[in-house]
Design an enzyme around this catalytic site. Structure first.
Site, PDB file in Angstrom:
ATOM      1  N   ARG A   1       0.843  -1.197   0.000  1.00  0.00           N
ATOM      2  CA  ARG A   1       0.000   0.000   0.000  1.00  0.00           C
ATOM      3  C   ARG A   1       0.873   1.239   0.000  1.00  0.00           C
ATOM      4  O   ARG A   1       1.723   1.409   0.870  1.00  0.00           O
ATOM      5  CB  ARG A   1      -0.919   0.004   1.236  1.00  0.00           C
ATOM      6  CG  ARG A   1      -1.776   1.248   1.278  1.00  0.00           C
ATOM      7  CD  ARG A   1      -2.657   1.342   2.494  1.00  0.00           C
ATOM      8  NE  ARG A   1      -3.352   2.631   2.479  1.00  0.00           N
ATOM      9  CZ  ARG A   1      -3.438   3.450   3.532  1.00  0.00           C
ATOM     10  NH1 ARG A   1      -2.925   3.097   4.695  1.00  0.00           N
ATOM     11  NH2 ARG A   1      -4.051   4.616   3.425  1.00  0.00           N
TER      12      ARG A   1
ATOM     13  N   HIS B   1      -3.215  10.988   0.406  1.00  0.00           N
ATOM     14  CA  HIS B   1      -2.683  10.788   1.766  1.00  0.00           C
ATOM     15  C   HIS B   1      -2.140  12.139   2.250  1.00  0.00           C
ATOM     16  O   HIS B   1      -0.965  12.295   2.537  1.00  0.00           O
ATOM     17  CB  HIS B   1      -1.594   9.718   1.763  1.00  0.00           C
ATOM     18  CG  HIS B   1      -1.369   9.076   3.119  1.00  0.00           C
ATOM     19  ND1 HIS B   1      -1.512   7.716   3.354  1.00  0.00           N
ATOM     20  CD2 HIS B   1      -1.011   9.630   4.305  1.00  0.00           C
ATOM     21  CE1 HIS B   1      -1.229   7.456   4.639  1.00  0.00           C
ATOM     22  NE2 HIS B   1      -0.927   8.603   5.238  1.00  0.00           N
TER      23      HIS B   1
ATOM     24  N   GLU C   1      -7.908   8.496   5.832  1.00  0.00           N
ATOM     25  CA  GLU C   1      -8.296   9.113   7.106  1.00  0.00           C
ATOM     26  C   GLU C   1      -8.878  10.525   6.974  1.00  0.00           C
ATOM     27  O   GLU C   1      -8.274  11.519   7.400  1.00  0.00           O
ATOM     28  CB  GLU C   1      -7.086   9.131   8.055  1.00  0.00           C
ATOM     29  CG  GLU C   1      -6.557   7.747   8.313  1.00  0.00           C
ATOM     30  CD  GLU C   1      -5.439   7.720   9.328  1.00  0.00           C
ATOM     31  OE1 GLU C   1      -4.789   8.748   9.556  1.00  0.00           O
ATOM     32  OE2 GLU C   1      -5.219   6.646   9.917  1.00  0.00           O
TER      33      GLU C   1
ATOM     34  N   ASN D   1      -7.491   1.623   9.728  1.00  0.00           N
ATOM     35  CA  ASN D   1      -6.197   1.991  10.322  1.00  0.00           C
ATOM     36  C   ASN D   1      -6.362   1.936  11.831  1.00  0.00           C
ATOM     37  O   ASN D   1      -7.091   2.757  12.401  1.00  0.00           O
ATOM     38  CB  ASN D   1      -5.779   3.399   9.883  1.00  0.00           C
ATOM     39  CG  ASN D   1      -5.464   3.477   8.392  1.00  0.00           C
ATOM     40  OD1 ASN D   1      -5.488   2.466   7.700  1.00  0.00           O
ATOM     41  ND2 ASN D   1      -5.161   4.667   7.909  1.00  0.00           N
TER      42      ASN D   1
ATOM     43  N   TYR E   1      -4.516   1.609  15.688  1.00  0.00           N
ATOM     44  CA  TYR E   1      -3.282   1.740  16.482  1.00  0.00           C
ATOM     45  C   TYR E   1      -3.507   1.506  17.963  1.00  0.00           C
ATOM     46  O   TYR E   1      -2.672   0.937  18.647  1.00  0.00           O
ATOM     47  CB  TYR E   1      -2.652   3.118  16.266  1.00  0.00           C
ATOM     48  CG  TYR E   1      -2.062   3.246  14.882  1.00  0.00           C
ATOM     49  CD1 TYR E   1      -2.833   3.655  13.796  1.00  0.00           C
ATOM     50  CD2 TYR E   1      -0.725   2.917  14.655  1.00  0.00           C
ATOM     51  CE1 TYR E   1      -2.290   3.745  12.523  1.00  0.00           C
ATOM     52  CE2 TYR E   1      -0.179   3.009  13.386  1.00  0.00           C
ATOM     53  CZ  TYR E   1      -0.971   3.422  12.323  1.00  0.00           C
ATOM     54  OH  TYR E   1      -0.441   3.511  11.061  1.00  0.00           O
TER      55      TYR E   1
ATOM     56  N   GLU F   1      -3.607  -0.139   7.953  1.00  0.00           N
ATOM     57  CA  GLU F   1      -2.474   0.295   8.791  1.00  0.00           C
ATOM     58  C   GLU F   1      -2.590  -0.305  10.189  1.00  0.00           C
ATOM     59  O   GLU F   1      -3.674  -0.265  10.783  1.00  0.00           O
ATOM     60  CB  GLU F   1      -2.418   1.823   8.947  1.00  0.00           C
ATOM     61  CG  GLU F   1      -1.987   2.570   7.730  1.00  0.00           C
ATOM     62  CD  GLU F   1      -1.938   4.072   7.947  1.00  0.00           C
ATOM     63  OE1 GLU F   1      -1.744   4.514   9.103  1.00  0.00           O
ATOM     64  OE2 GLU F   1      -2.148   4.814   6.960  1.00  0.00           O
TER      65      GLU F   1
HETATM   66  O1  LIG Z   1       1.214   7.889  13.033  1.00  0.00           O
HETATM   67  C1  LIG Z   1       1.479   6.752  12.290  1.00  0.00           C
HETATM   68  C2  LIG Z   1       0.639   6.745  11.012  1.00  0.00           C
HETATM   69  C3  LIG Z   1       1.034   7.831  10.003  1.00  0.00           C
HETATM   70  O2  LIG Z   1       2.427   7.761   9.711  1.00  0.00           O
HETATM   71  C4  LIG Z   1       0.196   7.608   8.727  1.00  0.00           C
HETATM   72  O3  LIG Z   1       0.583   8.463   7.666  1.00  0.00           O
HETATM   73  C5  LIG Z   1      -1.279   7.856   9.027  1.00  0.00           C
HETATM   74  O4  LIG Z   1      -2.118   7.251   8.053  1.00  0.00           O
HETATM   75  C6  LIG Z   1      -1.651   7.402  10.424  1.00  0.00           C
HETATM   76  N1  LIG Z   1      -2.855   7.450  10.995  1.00  0.00           N
HETATM   77  C7  LIG Z   1      -2.733   7.063  12.285  1.00  0.00           C
HETATM   78  C8  LIG Z   1      -3.842   7.017  13.277  1.00  0.00           C
HETATM   79  C9  LIG Z   1      -4.609   8.336  13.281  1.00  0.00           C
HETATM   80  C10 LIG Z   1      -3.757   9.474  13.708  1.00  0.00           C
HETATM   81  C11 LIG Z   1      -3.009  10.155  12.758  1.00  0.00           C
HETATM   82  C12 LIG Z   1      -2.246  11.265  13.132  1.00  0.00           C
HETATM   83  C13 LIG Z   1      -2.251  11.674  14.463  1.00  0.00           C
HETATM   84  C14 LIG Z   1      -2.993  10.978  15.404  1.00  0.00           C
HETATM   85  C15 LIG Z   1      -3.744   9.875  15.030  1.00  0.00           C
HETATM   86  C16 LIG Z   1      -1.429   6.741  12.501  1.00  0.00           C
HETATM   87  N2  LIG Z   1      -0.787   6.939  11.332  1.00  0.00           N
END
Ligand SMILES: OC[C@@H]1[C@@H](O)[C@H](O)[C@@H](O)c2[nH]c(CCc3ccccc3)c[n+]21
Length: 445
Positions: free
Chosen positions: A76, A120, A165, A290, A292, A350
């Site tokens: 991706r 993105h 997102e 996505n 986390y 993600e």
């Molecule tokens: O932060 C890690 C990754 C980014 O590097 C990706 O570009 C992005 O798609 C992404 N989204 C998220 C979860 C949502 C989020 C994004 C930014 C700040 C806080 C939460 C985490 N991440």
């Protein structure tokens, strides 16, 4: 682990253009709002920029060979709008388009399926200067850009993601100003969100006339848990759930916004014409998830506009982003999607973690915490699969340590460490672990 993953489950890794490519203005490319934001002093930690990043723009073919050696089924990546359309619309920049055509062809030659994200976060500055996502024409600009890519690459790219997102484009971008374009305003986010949803729906409609493969939206999802059973905390976690998890998906799946949004934004929440909500209603072919972490929520009446704060639990394991390691939240999120939206096809687009990795020792980088994070989350995904979730793939964020937006290069999510002095890619223990997971079709997790 007992292997619930079907043989055709797609194991992959994810990146994005501004975070890995470097050379943001090469070969006729037009600047993006992230190029401008990163070059604005004080916006990014250490005033770091994506000018070099992982130099992927010049190393793409070697990087695809690395992906093949790792054993990816799917990769991706995102397309930089400004490389293809330097002004965001109008004349196509052939050299920019050719870069992505070469990347796609190299992936296909190595039996890796391309999963292309159209947007993105890197809006061309030329469009931002016309109001960007605040301009009611922005859905049409996006649909025209999408059509250009569908016509150029549609026969070779089996998976398309329109927008990565929309919540992050809207909230850190226009409400709290942490990310580009760095606006801080209560009235702009509802309109930006509406235009992003219209843009998604319009691009999907164009795709239906041109393409026969898969297209969807990637959303960041985070289960919200009340910090205490008090009614105030319960209400706050329900509001934050609407704000983060249901705002965009309810609009897409049901053609209506959660009613909490009008409470949250108050007078800043406009009356959207029913017709445009009907236009937005568009299930797509899959939902990109996505994931986390979860949110632990306490009521905070004086914290506008949510009246809620996200707590960092004192007894939990945290990543260097300050996010709680909470694999159960992935199972919960996948089951929630199954139940709320009638079991849509899902790809985890993600999942990953930032930890402070040690320097390489005889060419190896030991990252045991990332190995444990990935193993736990792959097992959490398996639990959802076993309960009938239509999960079809999993992408680690990220293939490489890269430009982590406002955090710069200080936060490392990669399966590979990238040496800033010479761009050498070095596999971490997590890359070796993930190669085993893929080779065993999930059994090694
Ligand atoms: O932060 C890690 C990754 C980014 O590097 C990706 O570009 C992005 O798609 C992404 N989204 C998220 C979860 C949502 C989020 C994004 C930014 C700040 C806080 C939460 C985490 N991440």
């Amino acid at each position: 682990m007992a292997v619930p993953f079907p043989d055709d489950f797609l194991w992959g890794a994810a990146t994005s253009a501004y975070q890995i490519e470097g050379a943001p203005l090469a070969d006729g490319a037009g600047p993006s709002i992230w190029h401008r934001f990163a070059h604005t002093p004080g916006r990014v930690a250490g005033n770091e920029t994506g000018d070099l990043a992982c130099d992927h723009y010049h190393r793409a073919l070697d990087d695809v060979a690395l992906m093949a050696e790792l054993g990816l089924d799917v990769y991706r990546f995102s397309l930089a709008w400004g490389r293809v359309l330097p002004e965001g619309r109008g004349a196509v920049n052939r050299r920019g388009l050719d870069f992505y055509a070469r990347l796609v062809d190299a992936l296909l030659e190595h039996d890796i399926q391309p999963m292309a994200t159209l947007y993105h976060w890197d809006l061309p500055v030329a469009l931002h200067e016309r109001g960007g996502w605040l301009n009611p024409d922005s859905p049409h600009w996006f649909a025209d850009y999408a059509e250009t890519l569908f016509r150029a690459l549609g026969d070779r790219v089996p998976f398309w993601i329109t927008i990565n997102e929309p919540w992050v484009v809207t909230v850190p971008g226009y409400l709290d100003g942490q990310l580009a374009p760095g606006h801080r305003d209560l009235f702009e986010p509802p309109r930006v969100a509406h235009h992003l949803l219209l843009a998604h729906a319009e691009a999907v409609a164009v795709y239906r006339t041109l393409g026969r493969q898969q297209i969807g939206l990637a959303v960041n999802l985070e289960p919200q848990h009340p910090a205490s059973p008090s009614p105030a905390d319960l209400e706050a976690s329900r509001r934050r759930d609407a704000f983060i998890n249901r705002w965009f998906l309810d609009a897409l799946m049901f053609g209506r916004y959660p009613e909490e949004l009008a409470d949250i934004f108050g007078p800043a929440w406009p009356e959207f014409p029913a017709k445009s909500l009907e236009q937005i209603r568009c299930r797509g072919d899959f939902v990109g998830v996505n994931y986390y972490s979860r949110g632990l929520v306490r009521a905070a009446p004086d914290v506008a506009p949510l009246g809620a704060v996200r707590l960092t639990p004192s007894d939990a394991e945290l990543t260097t982003m300050g996010w709680e390691v909470y694999p159960k939240g992935l199972t919960e999120t996948l089951l929630w999607l199954r139940d709320r939206y009638a079991n849509p096809p899902l790809y985890i687009t993600e999942n990953g973690a930032a930890f402070d990795d040690p320097p390489p020792r005889n060419g190896r980088v030991e990252d045991p915490r990332r190995v444990a994070y990935l193993r736990a989350h792959i097992r959490a995904a398996a639990k959802a699969l076993e309960q009938g979730v239509d999960l079809r793939g999993y992408c680690v964020w990220s293939l490489f340590d890269n430009f982590e937006w406002a955090e710069g290069y200080s936060k490392c999510f990669g399966l590979y460490q990238v040496d800033p002095s010479d761009q050498t890619r070095r596999p971490k223990a997590s890359a070796r672990f993930y190669r085993e997971v893929m080779a065993s079709r999930g059994a090694a997790a």
